[in-house]
Design a protein around this motif. Structure first.
Motif, PDB file in Angstrom:
ATOM      1  N   ALA A  45       0.843  -1.198   0.000  1.00  0.00           N
ATOM      2  CA  ALA A  45       0.000   0.000   0.000  1.00  0.00           C
ATOM      3  C   ALA A  45       0.877   1.246   0.000  1.00  0.00           C
ATOM      4  O   ALA A  45       1.958   1.268   0.602  1.00  0.00           O
ATOM      5  CB  ALA A  45      -0.922   0.005   1.221  1.00  0.00           C
ATOM      6  N   PHE A  47       1.961   5.027   0.932  1.00  0.00           N
ATOM      7  CA  PHE A  47       1.887   5.926   2.084  1.00  0.00           C
ATOM      8  C   PHE A  47       2.701   7.179   1.800  1.00  0.00           C
ATOM      9  O   PHE A  47       3.755   7.127   1.162  1.00  0.00           O
ATOM     10  CB  PHE A  47       2.437   5.252   3.346  1.00  0.00           C
ATOM     11  CG  PHE A  47       1.489   4.270   3.984  1.00  0.00           C
ATOM     12  CD1 PHE A  47       0.686   4.643   5.052  1.00  0.00           C
ATOM     13  CD2 PHE A  47       1.402   2.972   3.510  1.00  0.00           C
ATOM     14  CE1 PHE A  47      -0.186   3.741   5.632  1.00  0.00           C
ATOM     15  CE2 PHE A  47       0.528   2.059   4.076  1.00  0.00           C
ATOM     16  CZ  PHE A  47      -0.268   2.449   5.142  1.00  0.00           C
ATOM     17  N   HIS A  97       0.097   4.148  -7.005  1.00  0.00           N
ATOM     18  CA  HIS A  97      -1.099   4.879  -6.584  1.00  0.00           C
ATOM     19  C   HIS A  97      -2.320   3.969  -6.514  1.00  0.00           C
ATOM     20  O   HIS A  97      -3.181   4.128  -5.642  1.00  0.00           O
ATOM     21  CB  HIS A  97      -1.363   6.053  -7.525  1.00  0.00           C
ATOM     22  CG  HIS A  97      -2.473   6.946  -7.069  1.00  0.00           C
ATOM     23  ND1 HIS A  97      -2.360   7.766  -5.969  1.00  0.00           N
ATOM     24  CD2 HIS A  97      -3.742   7.134  -7.547  1.00  0.00           C
ATOM     25  CE1 HIS A  97      -3.495   8.429  -5.789  1.00  0.00           C
ATOM     26  NE2 HIS A  97      -4.348   8.054  -6.729  1.00  0.00           N
ATOM     27  N   THR A  99      -2.534   1.083  -5.464  1.00  0.00           N
ATOM     28  CA  THR A  99      -2.580   0.298  -4.218  1.00  0.00           C
ATOM     29  C   THR A  99      -3.404   0.972  -3.136  1.00  0.00           C
ATOM     30  O   THR A  99      -3.680   0.369  -2.095  1.00  0.00           O
ATOM     31  CB  THR A  99      -1.168   0.014  -3.671  1.00  0.00           C
ATOM     32  OG1 THR A  99      -0.545   1.250  -3.279  1.00  0.00           O
ATOM     33  CG2 THR A  99      -0.301  -0.694  -4.707  1.00  0.00           C
ATOM     34  N   SER A 100      -3.807   2.220  -3.366  1.00  0.00           N
ATOM     35  CA  SER A 100      -4.673   2.911  -2.401  1.00  0.00           C
ATOM     36  C   SER A 100      -6.122   2.451  -2.526  1.00  0.00           C
ATOM     37  O   SER A 100      -6.956   2.766  -1.669  1.00  0.00           O
ATOM     38  CB  SER A 100      -4.598   4.430  -2.594  1.00  0.00           C
ATOM     39  OG  SER A 100      -5.057   4.805  -3.890  1.00  0.00           O
ATOM     40  N   LYS A 102      -9.307   0.059  -2.228  1.00  0.00           N
ATOM     41  CA  LYS A 102      -9.677  -0.820  -1.119  1.00  0.00           C
ATOM     42  C   LYS A 102     -10.070  -2.203  -1.627  1.00  0.00           C
ATOM     43  O   LYS A 102     -11.199  -2.423  -2.042  1.00  0.00           O
ATOM     44  CB  LYS A 102     -10.826  -0.185  -0.315  1.00  0.00           C
ATOM     45  CG  LYS A 102     -10.493   1.181   0.273  1.00  0.00           C
ATOM     46  CD  LYS A 102      -9.352   1.080   1.262  1.00  0.00           C
ATOM     47  CE  LYS A 102      -9.076   2.417   1.935  1.00  0.00           C
ATOM     48  NZ  LYS A 102      -8.440   3.384   1.044  1.00  0.00           N
ATOM     49  N   ASP A 187      -2.859  13.037  -4.426  1.00  0.00           N
ATOM     50  CA  ASP A 187      -2.746  12.370  -5.722  1.00  0.00           C
ATOM     51  C   ASP A 187      -1.876  13.092  -6.737  1.00  0.00           C
ATOM     52  O   ASP A 187      -1.885  12.766  -7.915  1.00  0.00           O
ATOM     53  CB  ASP A 187      -4.140  12.163  -6.317  1.00  0.00           C
ATOM     54  CG  ASP A 187      -4.936  13.468  -6.394  1.00  0.00           C
ATOM     55  OD1 ASP A 187      -4.349  14.543  -6.200  1.00  0.00           O
ATOM     56  OD2 ASP A 187      -6.157  13.401  -6.647  1.00  0.00           O
TER      57      ASP A 187
END
Length: 213
Positions: A45, A47, A97, A99-100, A102, A187
């Motif tokens: 993810a 971060f 990106h 991987t953000s 859900k 973003d």
């Protein structure tokens, strides 16, 4: 010059407010945290909240939003104690990106993107293959920030892997040589350019106190 008071911020549309506050603090690091559940399911993810906490011992921290919904990264770290920090670079920005998004805990982000796992030594958690700086981390402790229910996760650097050609003789890692990305807001991605390095600063002699001279 646009200006906002606390009262103004409270009245803003929530998306506008999120974008405004997430970008007002400046450029942030772009990192992928890799984990693996105790039953072997990988997770990765993006971060933007990882921060240096100290060099001796070598420690990093990062912040998690409230765990009112499932946080697979946090769960895996708490259960196994192992995670990795991998720098995002230009070639993988879109996959990083994504991987953000859900996904259910049964689905690995490695399987829905072009990101690939890589393993070093005895580390339980996966690294991101190709990342120019990869850090093996061991969970130390966490703290609840009561003001907004976020969590500060503190970890110790167990190993550090750096792409050839980035490390200077004094230990400085030149991330610009690897096109490492930074995040503006939530973003907005940018590739910083090297400007200069400035040496350790001493007070100007004319401003030193007499007992220091």
């Amino acid at each position: 010059m646009p200006s906002f008071t606390t009262s103004d911020l409270e009245k803003l549309h929530h998306i506008y407010r999120i974008n405004l506050i997430n970008s007002c603090s400046g450029f942030k690091s772009a990192n992928l945290i890799g984990t693996k559940s105790k039953d072997g399911k990988t997770n990765v993810a993006v971060f933007s909240s990882i921060t240096h906490l100290g060099s001796n011992p070598a420690m990093l921290g990062f912040f998690l939003r409230p765990t009112t919904v499932s946080r697979h990264t946090y769960t895996n770290i708490k259960e196994t104690g192992a995670y990795t920090v991998n720098h995002v670079f230009e070639d993988i920005i879109e996959d990083a990106h994504h991987t953000s998004a859900k996904y259910h805990e049964s689905i690995s982000e490695f399987d829905v993107t072009n990101l690939e796992t890589e393993f070093h030594d005895e580390c339980h958690a996966p690294f991101v293959k190709g990342s120019p700086v990869q850090l093996q981390m061991r969970f130390v402790e966490d703290y609840e920030i009561k003001a907004n229910n976020t969590i500060l996760v503190v970890g110790k650097i167990k190993a550090l892997h750096i792409k050839e050609g980035l490390l200077d003789t004094d230990g400085y890692i030149d991330l610009t040589k690897a096109n490492v990305a930074s995040i503006n807001g939530l973003d907005g991605y940018t590739i910083p350019k090297f400007k200069t390095r400035l040496g350790y600063q001493q007070p100007k002699s004319e401003f030193k106190k007499r007992d220091e001279q």
